[in-house]
Design an enzyme around this catalytic site. Structure first.
Site, PDB file in Angstrom:
ATOM      1  N   ARG A   1      27.067  30.976  83.538  1.00 29.01           N
ATOM      2  CA  ARG A   1      27.926  31.887  84.302  1.00 29.01           C
ATOM      3  C   ARG A   1      27.370  32.164  85.696  1.00 29.01           C
ATOM      4  NH1 ARG A   1      27.042  37.619  81.070  1.00 29.01           N
ATOM      5  NH2 ARG A   1      24.756  37.553  80.955  1.00 29.01           N
TER       6      ARG A   1
ATOM      7  N   TYR B   1      24.817  41.492  67.581  1.00 27.37           N
ATOM      8  CA  TYR B   1      24.131  40.237  67.904  1.00 27.37           C
ATOM      9  C   TYR B   1      23.892  39.404  66.648  1.00 27.37           C
ATOM     10  CZ  TYR B   1      20.498  37.045  69.573  1.00 27.37           C
ATOM     11  OH  TYR B   1      19.762  35.915  69.882  1.00 27.37           O
TER      12      TYR B   1
ATOM     13  N   LYS C   1      25.468  35.671  65.640  1.00 27.57           N
ATOM     14  CA  LYS C   1      24.636  34.499  65.376  1.00 27.57           C
ATOM     15  C   LYS C   1      24.787  34.016  63.934  1.00 27.57           C
ATOM     16  CE  LYS C   1      22.702  33.902  69.428  1.00 27.57           C
ATOM     17  NZ  LYS C   1      22.925  32.666  70.213  1.00 27.57           N
TER      18      LYS C   1
END
Length: 240
Positions: free
Chosen positions: A34, A144, A148
């Site tokens: 990004r 998170y 994952k």
């Protein structure tokens, strides 16, 4: 053999380590990130494309540029990711959606773009970067670890669906790794200093991007043609 490899999150940390290794392996490499993709790419003789993987339209444009400038995608390593540290009861829906959008949906979008090229070639390698915390859980990181964990399940489903198409799909789960993202978390007081964390690892140090890159390089090779659907913990013995 030189192949076209795409690395997301390739401008720093694990992604840059992987991209650097792929160039050393002789592949034609595209870095998607990004920010600073072009700067990082110039340093290693790769193609840099600014792309937020949570923006599906941007992902589609980026992969078309890769095909135009380098050729069909044969290797994909999804290292783009973000972390947040918040108690469960403080996680807002915006927080949840952002982490899932980058870590899980972004991975899916890139895989969905790359796989048709691999099917056509009857050869492909998908290597996702997950986290050991997805296997063990972690406090203040529910969004998170969930993202994952989803990456791990996605990786296995890809392996099963495309095994007969000559495509392998595997995931690497690092633990403590010395990256800019980890150092930023330490500086913000979210986790202990990297040196302290490294002392907790059985081998006596934090991992390096090069450690992860070496494993990715193997999984991307012809030597790993019989390895698929596997979760490889490159963790210095943190999970045995």
């Amino acid at each position: 053999m030189s192949r076209v490899a795409v690395v997301t999150g390739g401008a720093s940390g694990i992604g840059l380590g992987v991209a650097t290794q792929f160039v050393a392996d002789g592949h034609r490499v595209a870095i998607l990130d990004r920010a600073n993709a072009d700067v990082a790419a110039k340093e290693i003789n790769a193609l840099g494309i600014d792309c937020d993987v949570s923006d599906r339209a941007a992902v589609d444009v980026a992969f078309e540029q890769v095909r135009s400038e380098l050729g069909p995608v044969e290797i994909l390593c999804t290292a783009a990711g973000i972390d947040l540290f918040q108690p469960l009861h403080e996680v807002t829906m915006d927080d949840w959606d952002r982490v899932i959008a980058v870590n899980l949906t972004g991975t899916f979008s890139c895989v969905q773009q790359a796989v048709p090229d691999m099917v056509a070639a009857k050869w492909g390698r998908v290597i996702t970067i997950a986290s050991s915390s997805a296997e063990s859980g972690a406090p203040n990181m529910a969004h998170y670890t969930a993202s994952k964990g989803g990456v791990i399940s996605l990786t296995r489903s890809i392996a099963v669906e495309f095994a007969r198409s000559g495509i392998t799909s595997n995931s690497i789960t690092p633990s403590i790794c010395d990256t800019p993202m980890a150092r930023k978390a330490a500086e913000a007081g979210k986790v202990p200093d990297i040196a302290v964390l490294g002392g907790m690892v059985p081998v006596g140090r934090a991992g390096l991007p090069e450690d992860i890159a070496a494993a990715v390089s193997f999984l991307a090779s012809d030597a790993a043609s019989y390895v698929t659907g596997q979760i490889l913990g490159v963790s210095g013995g943190m999970r045995i």
